[in-house]
Write a protein that holds these residues in place. Structure first.
Motif, PDB file in Angstrom:
ATOM      1  N   GLU A   1      48.768  30.111  43.511  1.00  0.00           N
ATOM      2  CA  GLU A   1      48.109  30.266  44.813  1.00  0.00           C
ATOM      3  C   GLU A   1      49.101  29.878  45.916  1.00  0.00           C
ATOM      4  O   GLU A   1      49.554  28.731  45.963  1.00  0.00           O
ATOM      5  CB  GLU A   1      46.853  29.383  44.855  1.00  0.00           C
TER       6      GLU A   1
ATOM      7  N   GLU B   1      37.853  26.680  42.309  1.00  0.00           N
ATOM      8  CA  GLU B   1      36.557  26.406  41.655  1.00  0.00           C
ATOM      9  C   GLU B   1      36.534  26.936  40.222  1.00  0.00           C
ATOM     10  O   GLU B   1      36.087  26.246  39.297  1.00  0.00           O
ATOM     11  CB  GLU B   1      35.400  27.064  42.432  1.00  0.00           C
TER      12      GLU B   1
ATOM     13  N   PHE C   1      46.621  43.906  44.600  1.00  0.00           N
ATOM     14  CA  PHE C   1      47.242  43.340  43.390  1.00  0.00           C
ATOM     15  C   PHE C   1      46.884  44.170  42.166  1.00  0.00           C
ATOM     16  O   PHE C   1      47.713  44.388  41.282  1.00  0.00           O
ATOM     17  CB  PHE C   1      46.818  41.874  43.191  1.00  0.00           C
TER      18      PHE C   1
ATOM     19  N   GLY D   1      52.644  29.305  45.116  1.00  0.00           N
ATOM     20  CA  GLY D   1      53.508  30.400  45.547  1.00  0.00           C
ATOM     21  C   GLY D   1      52.963  31.738  45.101  1.00  0.00           C
ATOM     22  O   GLY D   1      51.822  31.849  44.642  1.00  0.00           O
ATOM     23  N   ASP D   2      53.794  32.719  45.234  1.00  0.00           N
ATOM     24  CA  ASP D   2      53.453  34.109  44.964  1.00  0.00           C
ATOM     25  C   ASP D   2      53.547  34.382  43.462  1.00  0.00           C
ATOM     26  O   ASP D   2      54.627  34.227  42.865  1.00  0.00           O
ATOM     27  CB  ASP D   2      54.461  34.964  45.752  1.00  0.00           C
TER      28      ASP D   2
ATOM     29  N   ARG E   1      53.695  37.036  41.879  1.00  0.00           N
ATOM     30  CA  ARG E   1      54.526  38.175  41.452  1.00  0.00           C
ATOM     31  C   ARG E   1      55.926  37.745  41.043  1.00  0.00           C
ATOM     32  O   ARG E   1      56.505  38.308  40.113  1.00  0.00           O
ATOM     33  CB  ARG E   1      54.605  39.221  42.575  1.00  0.00           C
TER      34      ARG E   1
ATOM     35  N   GLU F   1      45.280  32.105  36.169  1.00  0.00           N
ATOM     36  CA  GLU F   1      44.467  32.681  37.251  1.00  0.00           C
ATOM     37  C   GLU F   1      45.368  32.931  38.454  1.00  0.00           C
ATOM     38  O   GLU F   1      46.066  32.019  38.918  1.00  0.00           O
ATOM     39  CB  GLU F   1      43.304  31.744  37.616  1.00  0.00           C
ATOM     40  N   ILE F   2      45.310  34.146  38.963  1.00  0.00           N
ATOM     41  CA  ILE F   2      46.135  34.523  40.111  1.00  0.00           C
ATOM     42  C   ILE F   2      45.275  34.468  41.374  1.00  0.00           C
ATOM     43  O   ILE F   2      44.206  35.066  41.419  1.00  0.00           O
ATOM     44  CB  ILE F   2      46.711  35.944  39.910  1.00  0.00           C
TER      45      ILE F   2
HETATM   46  C1  LIG Z   1      40.086  36.665  48.841  1.00  0.00           C
HETATM   47  S1  LIG Z   1      40.899  35.218  48.300  1.00  0.00           S
HETATM   48  C2  LIG Z   1      39.968  34.789  46.809  1.00  0.00           C
HETATM   49  C3  LIG Z   1      40.169  33.361  46.394  1.00  0.00           C
HETATM   50  C4  LIG Z   1      39.444  32.944  45.118  1.00  0.00           C
HETATM   51  N1  LIG Z   1      39.902  33.687  43.967  1.00  0.00           N
HETATM   52  C5  LIG Z   1      37.957  33.059  45.268  1.00  0.00           C
HETATM   53  O1  LIG Z   1      37.347  33.863  44.538  1.00  0.00           O
HETATM   54  O2  LIG Z   1      37.374  32.324  46.083  1.00  0.00           O
HETATM   55  C6  LIG Z   1      42.393  35.875  47.591  1.00  0.00           C
HETATM   56  C7  LIG Z   1      43.391  34.817  47.243  1.00  0.00           C
HETATM   57  O3  LIG Z   1      44.532  35.406  46.623  1.00  0.00           O
HETATM   58  C8  LIG Z   1      45.699  34.720  47.064  1.00  0.00           C
HETATM   59  N2  LIG Z   1      46.865  35.601  46.870  1.00  0.00           N
HETATM   60  C9  LIG Z   1      47.184  36.693  47.589  1.00  0.00           C
HETATM   61  N3  LIG Z   1      48.336  37.226  47.144  1.00  0.00           N
HETATM   62  C10 LIG Z   1      48.742  36.454  46.109  1.00  0.00           C
HETATM   63  C11 LIG Z   1      49.870  36.476  45.241  1.00  0.00           C
HETATM   64  N4  LIG Z   1      50.800  37.417  45.361  1.00  0.00           N
HETATM   65  N5  LIG Z   1      49.986  35.518  44.301  1.00  0.00           N
HETATM   66  C12 LIG Z   1      49.037  34.569  44.177  1.00  0.00           C
HETATM   67  N6  LIG Z   1      47.939  34.486  44.962  1.00  0.00           N
HETATM   68  C13 LIG Z   1      47.796  35.420  45.913  1.00  0.00           C
HETATM   69  C14 LIG Z   1      45.393  34.394  48.520  1.00  0.00           C
HETATM   70  O4  LIG Z   1      46.187  33.340  49.018  1.00  0.00           O
HETATM   71  C15 LIG Z   1      43.904  34.051  48.453  1.00  0.00           C
HETATM   72  O5  LIG Z   1      43.690  32.681  48.253  1.00  0.00           O
END
Ligand SMILES: C[S@@+](CC[C@H](N)C(=O)[O-])C[C@H]1O[C@@H](n2cnc3c(N)ncnc32)[C@H](O)[C@@H]1O
Length: 216
Positions: free
Chosen positions: A71, A53, A132, A97-98, A100, A46-47
């Motif tokens: 994350e 959750e 993304f 972390g990221d 990507r 999961e990204i």
């Molecule tokens: C709008 S939030 C949604 C969080 C969660 N999926 C939810 O539904 O409650 C988007 C999430 O993507 C993460 N995110 C953004 N760019 C990312 C990346 N390159 N790699 C991993 N996570 C990333 C952000 O830190 C953020 O927590």
């Protein structure tokens, strides 16, 4: 992958003492190396899991699968660590972390399912290239999935929904993925659980769409 700069917050306020301890003691034990080792268990990633959750629910309901969550937001990671410790969960790895950077170095055909839930919508047109779900990222995501593997996305953002659907209807994408729930995109998948951003969408009465793409 598109630009490698991370847009978005890494932290919001300070972590509690308990969370800081978990970040130092538990997080290193859950490194993604375990997840990336060769093994026969199904692998699910999961990204951007936010508060964790969905990945927590999926992992506790599928104990024979291995999960990897990516994350960069520390508060979300710390929240998931607390739940992992409280419930003795053993099938979640975490990259704080990221995604990507990790994805770029991952081997081909390692994932059974890839989740992207409520990705940052980047509503301004000049920022759409940061999304993304981007045509340029699809070949890499396709490469990571096993044959018949699935890429599942959810979003409540109307302009992101149009963006995704336009990409899904392009000939380039159709070569890579089949959009299997085209007629039922308003229904979540089995064992879906509402995330924090899902709850926000409900509060604002926004329609959520769920996309299930099967690798061709
Ligand atoms: C709008 S939030 C949604 C969080 C969660 N999926 C939810 O539904 O409650 C988007 C999430 O993507 C993460 N995110 C953004 N760019 C990312 C990346 N390159 N790699 C991993 N996570 C990333 C952000 O830190 C953020 O927590």
């Amino acid at each position: 992958m598109t630009s490698q700069r991370l847009y978005g917050r890494r932290r919001c306020g300070s972590l509690t003492q308990e969370q800081n301890i978990l970040m130092q003691s538990l997080l290193p034990k859950l490194s993604c190396e375990n997840f990336l080792k060769e093994c026969s268990e199904p692998k699910i990633m999961e990204i951007g899991f936010g508060g964790g959750e969905h990945i927590f629910h999926q992992a506790t309901h599928n104990p024979s699968c291995l999960f990897l969550g990516c994350e960069p937001f520390e508060n979300g990671v710390a929240h998931l660590l607390q739940k992992i410790e409280e419930h003795n969960v053993e099938n979640i790895s975490i990259l704080n972390g990221d995604a990507r950077f990790l994805i770029a170095g991952m081997k081909d055909k390692v994932l059974d399912v890839l989740y992207l839930l409520f990705p940052d919508p980047w509503p301004k047109k000049k920022h759409w290239k940061r999304r993304f779900f981007h045509q340029d990222n699809l070949p890499t995501l396709h490469r990571l999935l096993k044959n018949n593997g699935e890429f599942r996305i959810a979003t409540d953002h109307a302009s992101y929904q149009s963006w995704i659907e336009e990409i899904l209807n392009s000939e380039m994408t159709k070569e890579l993925f089949t959009w299997v729930n085209k007629d039922e995109a308003f229904l979540p998948w089995k064992e879906y659980v509402q995330t924090r951003y899902h709850q926000k969408a409900l509060l604002h009465d926004r329609e959520i769409r769920y996309y299930i793409l099967k690798k061709n």
